[in-house]
Each structure stands twice: as C-alpha cells, then as structure tokens.
Design a protein around this motif. Structure first.
Motif, short mmCIF file in Angstrom:
data_model
loop_
_atom_site.label_atom_id
_atom_site.label_comp_id
_atom_site.label_asym_id
_atom_site.label_seq_id
_atom_site.Cartn_x
_atom_site.Cartn_y
_atom_site.Cartn_z
N ASP A 124 6.35 6.70 5.64
CA ASP A 124 5.55 6.78 4.31
C ASP A 124 4.06 7.21 4.64
N VAL A 125 3.12 7.11 3.61
CA VAL A 125 1.68 7.03 3.88
C VAL A 125 1.10 6.44 5.14
N TYR A 133 -7.24 9.92 5.79
CA TYR A 133 -6.27 9.60 5.04
C TYR A 133 -4.80 9.92 5.22
N ASP A 137 -8.32 4.15 -5.89
CA ASP A 137 -7.38 3.16 -5.73
C ASP A 137 -7.59 1.93 -5.71
N GLY A 193 -7.17 13.23 -0.03
CA GLY A 193 -7.88 12.03 -0.55
C GLY A 193 -9.14 12.08 -1.32
N CYS A 251 -5.34 -1.61 3.47
CA CYS A 251 -6.03 -0.39 3.11
C CYS A 251 -6.00 0.39 4.48
N ALA A 255 -2.17 10.45 4.19
CA ALA A 255 -1.13 11.45 3.28
C ALA A 255 -1.63 12.90 3.64
N ASP A 274 -3.53 0.87 6.57
CA ASP A 274 -2.49 2.09 6.52
C ASP A 274 -2.54 3.13 5.77
N ALA A 275 -3.28 3.18 4.65
CA ALA A 275 -3.40 4.38 4.08
C ALA A 275 -4.67 5.21 4.47
N TRP A 276 -5.61 4.30 4.74
CA TRP A 276 -6.99 4.80 5.24
C TRP A 276 -7.44 4.29 6.68
#
Length: 192
Positions: free
Chosen positions: A42-43, A156, A172, A167, A109, A158, A111-113
């Motif tokens: 995932d992300v 980011y 968020d 991003g 955070c 994603a 993990d996403a950024w």
C-alpha cells in the motif's frame, strides 16, 4: 576428457535437476514476495525482495522507504505549472507546513512520507538551485535529513514514478504538505 556432446548432456541434466529441487510449497512466492523488485503493498511503498536497509548512525533502522540517497536535489516542471524540487531519481519532494526540525513527521507518518535522508555524503543541488539553501538536519533517530531553505524534505509513498505530485496540497493528520520551489518556498496548493 569429456566430449562436447557429453558436456552438453551434463549441463542439461544439471539444469533439469536444479528445476526439480524446488521443495517450496506452491504458494511460497506469496509468502516471501515477488523477487523481481516491483512495487507491492500500500502507501508504505515497500519493495519485495529488496535488501534490508542499512542501519542509521546509532544502529537503528530508518523508517520504511527512508533509505539514504545520494542527497542530490534537482528541479522538475513535469505535471505542474511551476518548477519544484525532486531528488536525483526524479521523485517529487515535499515539505510539511510548520515542520522545521523533522519532528512533525514521525512514527506512522514516515511510512506515508519517507524523509529524504543522506548517509556520509553532503547533499547538493543542481545548477538550477541555490547551493546555500541545501542543508541537513539531524532527526531524532540520528539520521540526516536533507533540507532546502530550512524546509525538511520528504517524498510521498503514493507517488509512483517520476513526475508524480499526488502529495501536493494534501492535508492529513500530520498537517498540510506542499511541493517546494527552487526559490525555497512552498508551492501554492492551487498551482497544479
């Protein structure tokens, strides 16, 4: 001395036996991941079959996706109405509003950024950037995060591939995220 035909037959037999010696269960590839290095998940953006990350300065592993890079910054205009910072691989770089020391993005955070980290090399910028604005901060875990004009830089998870800017303008639980301009400012959220 083996004849050429004997050598070929021996090689073919060895290849055939190597293929028959696979004792893994049929779903073992699902258990260990695809080892071709394609993005999965995932992300978090983990890579299956990737080598473990190198320990940070204090021996702890950096967050997922936060591997050290060569620290070289560049500029792109692909997909945007203005120029923005990228890393040497072409990944867009973001800053978190009101984050000047990296403490605004920790734990989940990361993990996403994933932060843009450098190891033992000093970060640098292309000729299109102001060299005096390129720097680093020391994160809580002892790793060195690249900054530009004092803004800690993040990727980011994603964003898949170069020229992706999903991003930009995201709000968020950690705050507002923006692309960074070559002048060292946040790109306005509506500038897409």
């Amino acid at each position: 001395m083996k004849t050429p035909m004997t050598a070929i037959a021996t090689a073919l037999l060895a290849l055939g036996l190597a293929g028959c010696n696979d004792n893994r269960p049929a779903d073992a590839e699902d258990q260990i991941g695809d080892t071709r290095g394609e993005e999965v998940g995932d992300v978090g953006g983990t890579l299956a079959g990737a080598a473990p990350a190198e320990p940070a300065i204090d021996g702890r592993l950096p967050a997922a996706g936060a591997e050290a890079t060569d620290g070289r910054l560049d500029v792109s205009t692909e997909g945007q109405s203005g120029a923005y910072l990228t890393d040497s691989a072409g990944s867009s770089l973001y800053t978190l509003e009101d984050d000047s020391d990296g403490s605004g993005c920790v734990d989940a955070c990361l993990d996403a950024w994933p932060p843009l980290l450098v190891g033992d090399v000093a970060p640098s910028g292309s000729e299109r950037l102001q060299a005096g604005m390129v720097g680093t901060i020391e994160r809580e875990d002892g790793s060195s995060q690249v900054t530009y004009n004092g803004h800690p830089l993040y990727r980011y998870a994603a964003d898949t591939g170069t020229g992706r800017t999903a991003g930009h303008g995201v709000e968020d639980q950690w705050g507002h995220w923006y692309l960074v301009t070559p002048e060292g400012e946040r790109m306005e959220a509506g500038a897409e």
